[in-house]
Scaffold this active site. Sequence first.
Site, PDB file in Angstrom:
ATOM      1  N   ASP A   6       0.846  -1.189   0.000  1.00 49.51           N
ATOM      2  CA  ASP A   6       0.000   0.000   0.000  1.00 49.51           C
ATOM      3  C   ASP A   6       0.886   1.244   0.000  1.00 49.51           C
ATOM      4  O   ASP A   6       2.093   1.159   0.266  1.00 49.51           O
ATOM      5  CB  ASP A   6      -0.889   0.022   1.252  1.00 49.51           C
TER       6      ASP A   6
ATOM      7  N   ASP B 218      -4.643  -3.054   4.962  1.00 45.57           N
ATOM      8  CA  ASP B 218      -5.236  -2.581   6.213  1.00 45.57           C
ATOM      9  C   ASP B 218      -6.760  -2.632   6.189  1.00 45.57           C
ATOM     10  O   ASP B 218      -7.402  -2.541   7.226  1.00 45.57           O
ATOM     11  CB  ASP B 218      -4.778  -1.158   6.532  1.00 45.57           C
TER      12      ASP B 218
ATOM     13  N   ASP C 102      -9.247  -6.166   2.012  1.00 43.64           N
ATOM     14  CA  ASP C 102      -7.913  -6.679   1.690  1.00 43.64           C
ATOM     15  C   ASP C 102      -7.736  -8.120   2.149  1.00 43.64           C
ATOM     16  O   ASP C 102      -6.761  -8.774   1.796  1.00 43.64           O
ATOM     17  CB  ASP C 102      -6.820  -5.825   2.362  1.00 43.64           C
TER      18      ASP C 102
END
Length: 849
Positions: A325, A591, A595
């Site tokens: 990310d 997070d 996901d």
Amino acid sequence: MIPQEELRRFGTDGLSSETVLESRKQYGTNELTPPRRIPIWKQYLEKYQDPIIRILLVAVVLSAIVAVLEGESLLDTIGIALAVILATTIAFLTEFKSNREFDALHAMRDDTAVKVIRNGSPSSIPMRDVVVGDIVLLEAGDMVPADGYLLDASETEVDESAFTGESEPIRKVVSDTLLKGSYITGGRATMITAAVGDQTKMGEIASSLIEGSRPETPLQIKLRNLAEIISRFGYLMAGLIISVVLIQDFIIGTPPQTPLEIAGVILHACMFAVVIIVVSVPEGLPVSVTVSLALTMRKMTRAKSLVRRLIACETVGSVTVICTDKTGTLTMNKMEVAASSIEVPSLSSELPQDPSEWITLNAAVNSTAELEPSRDRLLTVGNSTEAALLRWLHRSGISYSDIRKAWPVISQDYFTSKKKRMSTIVAYGSRRYILMKGAPEIIASYCSPPPDLSMIHTLAGRAMRTLAFAHAELAPEESEPAVMQWDGYVGIRDEVRPDVREAVKTCNDAGITVKMVTGDSPETATAIARETGILSDGIVMTGPVFRGLSDEERLHIVPDLEVLARSEPHDKLLLVQALQARGEVVAVTGDGTNDAPALRNADVGLAMGIAGTEVAREASDIILLDDSFPTIERAIWWGRALFENIQRFLIFQLTINISASILTFISPLLGFPPPFTIMQLLWINIIMDSLAALALCSEAPHPALMTKKPIPKNASVITPYMKRAILLTAGLYILAGVGCMAIGFPFLEKPEQQASVFFSGFVIAQVWNGINCRGINGIMPPVFRGNPVFYGIMGCIVLVQILIVQYGSDIFDTVPLTPLQWMGIIIGTMPVLLIWPFLRYIHTKSENV
């Protein structure tokens, strides 16, 4: 989620104590049921599925049969069984403890205070106590504790990136839904709870997760292959022994005549073969692997990586691709002023006289954000961009709250995505001023003369969110002037973590590709990827385009894909699957709730410990306690060190096993008595090896680990260097052993002394070889410093060996030796240390060819 009509029976004045109990009984509690986990007893039994453990279990059975048939002691059998139980129990307890720490993270989240209306008045309760029908009061900075509907919304903006992957906040109005796990980023809201716990959107996703559905790890594959090799070696040795014994008894010697004599010869051959198989199997290997994993897990936790699956310690060291990310992992997850048209904010006690003072006043007053002191930092309450301006003032020693008191607000026109500006009218004595901030092109359209926006375009190209400022004095009864005065601009962005670029470079040097997956725009993603070193000459693609490709097209494009922007969580899963189909070992950071599928299907799932949702963390293998990319790089470093430590021990133990088994095999063929007794083999093959495992697995990582490519998933755990080391050392032991059995040791008259010196010399030689094993693949740590644990344990092995020989004659069939004889054994075996320089020379020469 319960429809709004059905919720009306609870009313909007809050629940009473009695209604709370009724609601909890009918709709449940606000706690997520952990994913369906394997029962504890089954988790423990699964540790026995390891290939080496299976071989050892067979050895236990065979050893017991031999002991019973020969009327011998079961100590050897008990020793092997204890090695198996020790390895499996350590693995189970280490994972169990880690999961307890993981559950503590959830408990902290569930204890977060939530403001609700109960019994007609506001009160604060733990998040776990929220029930359906509760009226929840929310403001900027709060996490939504359950699913529900908005009863009241005042400029409410919500971050639902955990579900959508979209980083921009979403404006919410009355009757819109809010989801558990999202965050209020702006305004205030009142929500009526419509679903709690497992009935929420987050709960539905969490319930689909089943622990244990993960791909086989590289270490498991390598150890399975090694177990097959060891099995074949054991079977080969057993077959040779049975063949030789039968040839000796049936062809060379006098053939047995009766069926009972024939059965006795065959039984003797089989029992001899079983002894060799037991000697061949590396009983200390499971203990070594487990202890190495456990020690590495503890060290990684201290390095901000909470490991949930023991085997993940090694898997992370085998990673070839990291899908990371952006926000919070590569960046600080905190908006800051990074550039401005003024040097520093400033403000006098009078009416502002220059652009610097007007921008300072505008940033302080034309805002709805607040900064809340918390220990050693300032927490953001409200819009993150406006909070960045307040921190900018704070760093210059300016108190925004003092400015607000001195400049009372008359009215405010809030920012909207349509207007792209915010204005505030303030009073200064009898005069009124309007302060405006917003998108530079919008603010510039109100100003005369028109400002030069070229520098602003430059900042936008550096992934900065730009804000412009202007002001004007209002005439009486005027609400908005015809023209405003341009004051300047600032560039705000989520700064890249200072150590990320170096961490990305280290990963690249280590043969690991880093790919960014983000919900941000391609422009922002490209700028950050270039700054961090992730993007070089690869492809930048958006999520919609990527998911529109066929499976074959994705397989073809993923090697060159470096940035995936405007992505949704499902795009991350597609990327993981495409990379794995190409044979990559993939680590994924995440997070958000959505996901979870990518985290679960990745070879290593890395969840955020601070910003991560419960579902994301539940699906992960490792939790990054500081949400930082450099922590991933350190985890890979430790993982590679772990694998190297396992290789060190393999050199050590396989050298012992090969030399001991072959010496045990050929000594009767050459007419010599067996070189070791069963109890001596128990000490050499189980206890000493287990101690050596502790010594060798305590080796610290070295910088060279991050300068070579990852070991392929299907590569053998035994490298060419290890083969040379094992075969050369074992070969020298065998030649020396045969020579000693044939010639004998000088100055020793009794056979018992010869046997005791042979036994002790073999053990002490292994201690010297332990030092050689510290150097692997041509790299030797500092020989007599850097690892006191190693030398402490090896010293203990020598001490125990002396005690065994001097005082264990009844158990180990030894006789005491003199100090001079011990000195001769230690000095006589020391030349083993010369093997490592020779191996280093051969390794360097082979690399240069």
